[in-house]
Design a protein around this motif. Structure first.
Motif, PDB file in Angstrom:
ATOM      1  N   GLN A 164     -34.492  28.829  -8.865  1.00 50.56           N
ATOM      2  CA  GLN A 164     -34.440  28.064  -7.633  1.00 50.56           C
ATOM      3  C   GLN A 164     -33.051  28.271  -6.883  1.00 50.56           C
ATOM      4  OE1 GLN A 164     -34.268  23.853  -7.207  1.00 50.56           O
ATOM      5  NE2 GLN A 164     -32.288  23.704  -8.467  1.00 50.56           N
ATOM      6  N   SER A 165     -33.449  28.138  -5.636  1.00 51.05           N
ATOM      7  CA  SER A 165     -32.107  27.979  -4.710  1.00 51.05           C
ATOM      8  C   SER A 165     -31.637  26.607  -5.013  1.00 51.05           C
ATOM      9  CB  SER A 165     -32.584  28.158  -3.339  1.00 51.05           C
ATOM     10  OG  SER A 165     -33.356  29.357  -2.969  1.00 51.05           O
ATOM     11  N   ASP A 166     -30.196  26.829  -5.567  1.00 50.95           N
ATOM     12  CA  ASP A 166     -29.594  25.668  -5.938  1.00 50.95           C
ATOM     13  C   ASP A 166     -28.317  25.250  -5.171  1.00 50.95           C
ATOM     14  OD1 ASP A 166     -28.015  23.860  -7.911  1.00 50.95           O
ATOM     15  OD2 ASP A 166     -29.559  24.401  -9.131  1.00 50.95           O
ATOM     16  N   GLU A 167     -28.210  23.769  -4.843  1.00 56.00           N
ATOM     17  CA  GLU A 167     -27.220  23.379  -4.062  1.00 56.00           C
ATOM     18  C   GLU A 167     -26.010  23.324  -4.712  1.00 56.00           C
ATOM     19  OE1 GLU A 167     -29.539  19.894  -5.793  1.00 56.00           O
ATOM     20  OE2 GLU A 167     -29.918  21.671  -4.995  1.00 56.00           O
ATOM     21  N   ASN A 168     -26.056  23.340  -6.084  1.00 63.42           N
ATOM     22  CA  ASN A 168     -24.652  23.475  -6.848  1.00 63.42           C
ATOM     23  C   ASN A 168     -23.975  24.925  -6.975  1.00 63.42           C
ATOM     24  OD1 ASN A 168     -24.768  20.598  -7.577  1.00 63.42           O
ATOM     25  ND2 ASN A 168     -26.435  21.115  -8.867  1.00 63.42           N
ATOM     26  N   ALA A 169     -24.700  25.860  -6.317  1.00 63.96           N
ATOM     27  CA  ALA A 169     -24.134  27.253  -6.209  1.00 63.96           C
ATOM     28  C   ALA A 169     -23.333  27.371  -5.137  1.00 63.96           C
ATOM     29  CB  ALA A 169     -25.467  28.095  -6.260  1.00 63.96           C
ATOM     30  N   SER A 170     -21.989  27.352  -5.342  1.00 60.87           N
ATOM     31  CA  SER A 170     -21.069  27.532  -4.412  1.00 60.87           C
ATOM     32  C   SER A 170     -21.226  28.785  -3.491  1.00 60.87           C
ATOM     33  CB  SER A 170     -19.576  27.007  -4.693  1.00 60.87           C
ATOM     34  OG  SER A 170     -19.169  28.132  -5.535  1.00 60.87           O
ATOM     35  N   GLU A 171     -21.581  29.888  -4.347  1.00 59.49           N
ATOM     36  CA  GLU A 171     -21.763  30.936  -3.694  1.00 59.49           C
ATOM     37  C   GLU A 171     -22.505  31.425  -2.592  1.00 59.49           C
ATOM     38  OE1 GLU A 171     -20.528  31.430  -7.865  1.00 59.49           O
ATOM     39  OE2 GLU A 171     -22.189  30.348  -6.691  1.00 59.49           O
ATOM     40  N   PHE A 172     -23.653  30.179  -2.358  1.00 51.44           N
ATOM     41  CA  PHE A 172     -24.468  30.322  -1.239  1.00 51.44           C
ATOM     42  C   PHE A 172     -23.528  30.155   0.029  1.00 51.44           C
ATOM     43  CE2 PHE A 172     -27.990  29.618  -4.203  1.00 51.44           C
ATOM     44  CZ  PHE A 172     -28.614  30.585  -3.989  1.00 51.44           C
TER      45      PHE A 172
END
Length: 292
Positions: free
Chosen positions: A130-138
């Motif tokens: 999933q597209s994850d809000e915890n992924a700072s890379e985004f």
């Protein structure tokens, strides 16, 4: 529509504003497994997973507005709007509840947000990379530049057939009828425009999820994460995997599931793993047929 399609006979749910959402239903029993695709993709991406699950229970594969055979949406394609459309779809499905919801990529936040409303009897969720809000890379400048470039180039690439040549290779093992849908519906200009519309609010909606995470107490959630680091994703994949682990740990009944042979597109590269995670959330999974 052809009734012997891999996904089953076609149907439509009419939304309050008159738009119609296309879906196909196959199998019997419950809970019903409803598949939510990633950004800009129709339900055709599930062609290697759905047949395995339909042997066990009812399956519903649908196309979001503007994708596949569903009507376009003239309004902004915000996360709230996508969740609202999915809710109307579930209300329009005859005798389908309870549900297990499966979401790939941007489909993950959609099904999580819907489950958090508490309106529907949802027994489980399967989040497929999933597209994850915890992924700072985004949220880094590199990703923002990439999103801006995608918005600028996607429609011209679709017009020239480049998106089909680049993206269609993943689906080469799909059943013939699903592959036809995938190649004819997922890489044209209408799909490109819908993806751009969904991408417009992506970062704002992802940041909002980070501030107000959907509560999923009591719901079993499988967080599948592609852990294979390809050259294209070498800068992002480790951080995305970490984010998926964080999400699973924070959930009341979360389970982190690595997909070692996959990057982002686990439903194409390890469909048996996705199907197994769905089946394990059904009643008496030990009695299910071999999904491998």
């Amino acid at each position: 529509m052809i009734n012997d399609h891999t996904y089953g006979p076609a149907g439509f749910v009419t939304l309050p504003d008159g738009r119609r959402l296309h879906y196909r239903r196959r199998g019997s029993g419950g809970p019903a497994v409803v598949f939510e695709s990633g950004m800009g993709m129709s339900g055709a991406i599930w062609g290697l997973v759905q047949p395995r699950v339909a042997e066990r229970t009812t399956t519903v594969v649908y196309d979001r507005a503007g994708l596949g055979r569903s009507d376009p949406d003239p309004g902004p394609r915000t996360l709230d709007r996508l969740v609202d459309d999915l809710g109307h779809l579930l209300r329009g499905l005859p005798d389908a509840d309870p549900y297990v919801l499966v979401g790939a990529s941007w489909g993950g936040p959609i099904i999580r947000s819907l489950a958090a409303t508490g309106e529907f009897p949802i027994t489980g969720l399967v989040l497929v990379d999933q597209s994850d809000e915890n992924a700072s890379e985004f949220f880094k400048p590199r990703a923002r530049r990439q999103f801006a470039l995608t918005r600028r180039l996607l429609v011209p690439m679709a017009r020239t057939g480049l998106t089909r040549r680049l993206g269609g290779r993943l689906g080469r093992d799909l059943p013939a009828d699903v592959l036809h849908d995938h190649l004819s519906l997922d890489f044209g200009v209408p799909a490109a425009r819908t993806m751009i519309a969904e991408l417009d609010g992506f970062l704002d909606d992802l940041e909002k999820l980070g501030r107000d995470r959907p509560r999923l107490d009591g719901i079993e959630v499988s967080v599948i994460s592609g852990t294979k680091i390809t050259r294209a994703e070498r800068n992002q994949r480790p951080g995305i995997n970490r984010a998926h682990r964080v999400t699973a740990e924070r959930l009341d009944r979360g389970r982190f599931v690595p997909a070692p042979d996959s990057g982002h597109h686990v439903m194409f590269t390890e469909p048996e793993l996705v199907a197994a995670e769905i089946v394990r959330q059904l009643p008496h999974p030990e009695q299910a047929p071999n999904v491998h």
